[in-house]
Motif scaffolding. Structure first.
Motif, mmCIF file in Angstrom:
data_model
loop_
_atom_site.group_PDB
_atom_site.id
_atom_site.type_symbol
_atom_site.label_atom_id
_atom_site.label_comp_id
_atom_site.label_asym_id
_atom_site.label_seq_id
_atom_site.Cartn_x
_atom_site.Cartn_y
_atom_site.Cartn_z
ATOM 1 N N UNK A 1 -14.053 -2.607 -15.811
ATOM 2 C CA UNK A 1 -15.259 -2.221 -16.550
ATOM 3 C C UNK A 1 -15.716 -0.834 -16.104
ATOM 4 N N UNK A 2 -15.668 -0.604 -14.772
ATOM 5 C CA UNK A 2 -16.107 0.690 -14.241
ATOM 6 C C UNK A 2 -15.185 1.820 -14.717
ATOM 7 N N UNK B 1 -14.011 -6.201 -12.647
ATOM 8 C CA UNK B 1 -15.193 -5.347 -12.491
ATOM 9 C C UNK B 1 -14.776 -3.880 -12.390
ATOM 10 N N UNK B 2 -13.702 -3.629 -11.646
ATOM 11 C CA UNK B 2 -13.190 -2.251 -11.571
ATOM 12 C C UNK B 2 -12.775 -1.755 -12.951
ATOM 13 N N UNK C 1 -16.431 0.927 -3.224
ATOM 14 C CA UNK C 1 -15.496 1.171 -4.315
ATOM 15 C C UNK C 1 -16.161 0.746 -5.632
ATOM 16 N N UNK C 2 -15.370 0.673 -6.684
ATOM 17 C CA UNK C 2 -15.933 0.448 -8.019
ATOM 18 C C UNK C 2 -16.505 -0.959 -8.203
ATOM 19 N N UNK C 3 -16.416 -1.785 -7.142
ATOM 20 C CA UNK C 3 -17.014 -3.120 -7.240
ATOM 21 C C UNK C 3 -18.433 -3.154 -6.682
ATOM 22 N N UNK D 1 -10.173 7.119 -12.583
ATOM 23 C CA UNK D 1 -9.327 6.527 -11.550
ATOM 24 C C UNK D 1 -8.045 7.347 -11.438
ATOM 25 N N UNK E 1 -11.381 -11.259 -10.354
ATOM 26 C CA UNK E 1 -12.711 -10.916 -10.873
ATOM 27 C C UNK E 1 -13.158 -9.540 -10.358
ATOM 28 N N UNK E 2 -12.787 -9.203 -9.117
ATOM 29 C CA UNK E 2 -13.084 -7.869 -8.599
ATOM 30 C C UNK E 2 -12.343 -6.793 -9.394
ATOM 31 N N UNK F 1 -21.669 -7.681 -16.069
ATOM 32 C CA UNK F 1 -21.805 -7.823 -14.617
ATOM 33 C C UNK F 1 -22.316 -9.216 -14.264
ATOM 34 N N UNK G 1 -21.359 -2.383 -7.777
ATOM 35 C CA UNK G 1 -22.364 -2.978 -8.669
ATOM 36 C C UNK G 1 -22.235 -4.496 -8.719
ATOM 37 N N UNK G 2 -20.990 -4.970 -8.723
ATOM 38 C CA UNK G 2 -20.750 -6.416 -8.733
ATOM 39 C C UNK G 2 -21.374 -7.088 -7.518
ATOM 40 N N UNK G 3 -21.171 -6.480 -6.350
ATOM 41 C CA UNK G 3 -21.736 -7.044 -5.122
ATOM 42 C C UNK G 3 -23.256 -6.932 -5.117
ATOM 43 N N UNK H 1 -4.535 -0.095 -7.392
ATOM 44 C CA UNK H 1 -5.361 -1.079 -6.695
ATOM 45 C C UNK H 1 -6.062 -1.987 -7.705
ATOM 46 N N UNK I 1 -19.424 -11.723 -14.499
ATOM 47 C CA UNK I 1 -18.492 -11.561 -13.378
ATOM 48 C C UNK I 1 -19.122 -11.925 -12.041
#
Lengths: 295, 295
Positions: free
Chosen positions: B162-163, B159-160, A28-30, B169, B155-156, A110, A32-34, B176, A113
């Protein structure tokens, strides 16, 4: 007992394995964070703090999985602090552990976060029943780490370090700054092993003395490497304190007295372990390594 | 039961008092760090999350000091997230709660560290024996908050968000995102009251449903205020989502259907409290306030 090299390699592999499982990239949209967390957390560093958790926990026969979870939580705090310290507004570093820093490989938002997420994950791991069946142990681990990470520990020391560019610190001031900035988390690692092992009071006192002296020795050794080390080997920019005009142990003591002080602290750290037998040899070897390492 | 206005004023004063005591400025190089935390934490905000902790805890007769400590911890996480979200690399906001943001009033490095410190302090507070005599309760509070703050929560969601400037979406995606970004911490506040009160399973299910619907209603109301609100009253810059081209509930539903959806969610939230008597009136009034507020 395994040799220090073997123990370090084993701990490093185990921590990588744990971060790999913890930070599986979601679809999902996270994502990049991971990826940013993985970039910072996997495949690098000496893993000194996890090694201290394991070596201390082993003294008391703690389950290896419990020790591994606590070690991962403490390393997560360490990694988050490196990500934030490297930010342009902080130390503005481009290189860390031989790789681009997170804000260079990704971007600043990023990086902020990813640091925040690793910070929260550390407490998530510790408070999880899988870390220990006894909630009193889990709550104590959280309290130990939160104090070490917060304004009376690592983050407070980092603030003092920023102030050190403008204010003059004497030896007492530098000692206090470093005990907070790096010492607190090193102490928290040893303490976590003791908490998991329900170490009796006398053992805890010895271990706390060990950790305090080790933390200071580590910092002086770091200052020596900063002056004499090889940037390629260190995987980061060196000689920045001098450029920033910050007082360090070495600017105040000189290199020769600094080296003596470092050796003395290591001897003292080992002396604090006199109540332990051979099973504390890994902690003793770790203390010696801290002065002898070349990066 | 006190009126909502009286309860909100009382909670706001209590949270200010607690942050004032928690963040006493030390006489050392960390003074600026503490001043920055005080700037962000004291004297502002609706204190919605602390109000939810108190109102839920009151249902089960929880000691007011325990509730106050948990409420302060959750608000500390909220305040840290605002400090970091306002950073130039993130939302780049100059104004928050009618005051300059922390990086404007101080500097970026101080803002990063002030956020990090409040983050650690939240877990320090929860794990402290003064928050509850039972360590199982403390460990559960930590786990609840760490999950709500981390990559599967606030925080997740950030990040979403930012995306969302680059990716499209749909309504499920925005739902979500918002459940994570703002909903998770609102749910954690209600859950903290339930944990402290050792709420039975049926009560917890009702409270979770209440919190989930309230969180979404809160976000739609926020979107409406973002379009229709007064910047002076809000104390922050508005209409940024439209400028950034982000999808929101309102860009997808339109204003009229958004307003209907918000009212329906509030009604649903209140319906989830059907198993509670008059003593849940403060939670009901809070849900109504969320749509009726003008900032």
């Amino acid at each position: 007992m395994p040799t220090l090299d073997a123990a370090m390699a084993e701990v490093a592999a185990e921590i990588d394995r744990r971060f790999d499982a913890l930070l599986a990239v979601p679809d999902d949209a996270r994502a990049t964070l991971y990826q940013a967390m993985r970039h910072a957390a996997i495949g690098g560093g000496k893993r000194l703090r996890p090694l201290l958790v394991y070596a201390t926990a082993d003294l008391f026969g703690v389950d290896r999985d419990c020790a591994g979870r606590a070690a991962t939580a403490i390393e997560a705090i360490h990694v988050y602090s490196l990500i934030h310290d490297d930010l342009p507004a902080m130390d503005n570093d481009d290189l860390r552990r031989g790789k681009p820093t997170v804000h260079k490989a990704f971007d600043e938002a990023t990086a902020v976060l990813a640091g925040d997420c690793l910070h929260a994950l550390a407490f998530d791991i510790l408070a999880d029943p899988r870390t220990h069946a006894d909630p009193a142990i889990r709550a104590e681990l959280v309290l130990d780490l939160a104090r070490a990470a917060g304004p009376s520990g690592m983050a407070g020391g980092q603030m003092m370090d920023l102030a050190a560019e403008h204010a003059r610190f004497d030896l007492d001031g530098v000692t206090r700054l470093q005990q907070m900035k790096t010492g607190a988390l090193i102490s928290a690692a040893v303490e976590a092993g003791a908490i998991l092992g329900r170490a009796p009071a006398a053992a805890r006192t010895g271990l706390r003395g060990y950790a305090r002296d080790l933390g200071l020795a580590f910092q002086i050794a770091d200052d020596l490497l900063d002056i004499e080390g090889d940037e390629a080997l260190a995987g980061k920019k060196l000689r920045k304190d001098g450029e920033a005009g910050k007082e360090t142990f070495l600017s105040l003591l000189g290199v020769d007295r600094g080296r003596e002080q470092c050796a003395m602290l290591v001897a003292q750290a080992i002396e604090h372990l006199h109540g332990f037998g051979d099973d504390a040899d890994l902690l003793r070897a770790t203390a010696r390594y801290v002065v002898e390492r070349d990066h």
